[in-house]
Design an enzyme around this catalytic site. Structure first.
Site, PDB file in Angstrom:
ATOM      1  N   ASP A  16      -2.616  -1.075   9.323  1.00  0.00           N
ATOM      2  CA  ASP A  16      -3.820  -1.620   9.604  1.00  0.00           C
ATOM      3  C   ASP A  16      -4.930  -1.179   8.243  1.00  0.00           C
ATOM      4  O   ASP A  16      -4.205  -0.204   7.523  1.00  0.00           O
ATOM      5  CB  ASP A  16      -4.549  -1.072  10.705  1.00  0.00           C
ATOM      6  CG  ASP A  16      -5.925  -1.699  10.825  1.00  0.00           C
ATOM      7  OD1 ASP A  16      -6.111  -2.693  10.615  1.00  0.00           O
ATOM      8  OD2 ASP A  16      -6.675  -0.794  11.201  1.00  0.00           O
ATOM      9  N   ASP A  18      -8.673  -1.151   7.549  1.00  0.00           N
ATOM     10  CA  ASP A  18      -9.953  -0.622   8.019  1.00  0.00           C
ATOM     11  C   ASP A  18      -9.863   0.216   9.090  1.00  0.00           C
ATOM     12  O   ASP A  18      -9.433   0.359  10.248  1.00  0.00           O
ATOM     13  CB  ASP A  18     -10.962  -1.652   8.640  1.00  0.00           C
ATOM     14  CG  ASP A  18     -11.401  -2.553   7.326  1.00  0.00           C
ATOM     15  OD1 ASP A  18     -11.770  -2.094   6.418  1.00  0.00           O
ATOM     16  OD2 ASP A  18     -10.938  -3.808   7.425  1.00  0.00           O
ATOM     17  N   ASP A 172      -5.300   2.755  13.854  1.00  0.00           N
ATOM     18  CA  ASP A 172      -6.420   3.549  14.494  1.00  0.00           C
ATOM     19  C   ASP A 172      -6.918   3.217  15.715  1.00  0.00           C
ATOM     20  O   ASP A 172      -7.989   3.656  16.260  1.00  0.00           O
ATOM     21  CB  ASP A 172      -7.334   3.673  13.477  1.00  0.00           C
ATOM     22  CG  ASP A 172      -8.325   2.508  13.232  1.00  0.00           C
ATOM     23  OD1 ASP A 172      -9.428   2.931  12.968  1.00  0.00           O
ATOM     24  OD2 ASP A 172      -7.782   1.289  12.966  1.00  0.00           O
TER      25      ASP A 172
END
Length: 196
Positions: A16, A18, A172
């Protein structure tokens, strides 16, 4: 602080962007706050983090519904992106993930799998000098169903020519981890900087 990886021989790493590669979530939140303030819309910080990984357009549609507003999706998205780019000089990498990118570059192929637009992802990675480390970018607009659907991760594996079970995902958010699991991929949870 190092980020331990699950045991296994992985043939590709899928990241991922961001909150995983780049510590951009606080900057994205500032951009959201400023863009939405122009329309008299509030976006509580806890909701922003809960919706992490969702495409920008989906967030604006849901905020319109929640607040009974009619914000123009494309205009708000463009304004949010414009504000985010103003913050790029403050952007930093997530150290634990950067360590794996530097250490494993050229050993296994890398893909970015993001709910952000390609322009936003390339701007973030470019600002940190990391864009050339990634073989494939799968961004909003490259798939029909967003995380937690596995489509974006499966697309990245296909583009890299690696079986899903041979991919390791760095994520995250809960939605990202769910998407990786649904794709049949191992994953490692990157602690959000505000949680470290």
């Amino acid at each position: 602080m190092s980020l331990p990886l699950p045991a296994g021989e992985y043939r590709a790493y899928l990241f991922d962007c961001d909150g995983t590669i780049v510590d951009s979530m606080p900057l994205h939140y500032l951009a959201w706050q400023q863009a939405l303030a122009e329309w008299g819309c509030e976006f509580p910080e806890d909701l922003f983090y809960a919706w992490g990984g969702r495409p920008v357009a989906d967030i604006i549609v849901d905020l319109n519904e929640r607040h009974g507003l009619a914000m123009p999706v494309a205009a708000v998205a463009d304004r949010r992106e414009e504000l985010y780019r103003q913050f790029l000089p403050k952007l930093t990498a997530v150290p634990e993930v950067l360590e794996h990118i530097i250490g494993s570059h050229r050993r296994v192929p890398f893909a970015v799998v993001s709910g952000s637009t390609r322009d936003s992802v390339t701007a973030s990675l470019g600002a940190l000098g990391l864009l050339d480390k990634f073989d494939v970018l799968v961004c909003a607009g490259d798939y029909a169903r967003a995380k937690p659907d596995p489509e974006a991760f499966l697309r990245a594996a296909e583009l890299l020519g690696v079986a899903p079970q041979d991919c390791l995902v760095f994520e995250d958010t809960d939605m990202g981890i769910q998407a990786a699991t649904a794709a049949g991929m191992a994953s490692v949870r990157v602690p959000q900087p505000r949680m470290r």
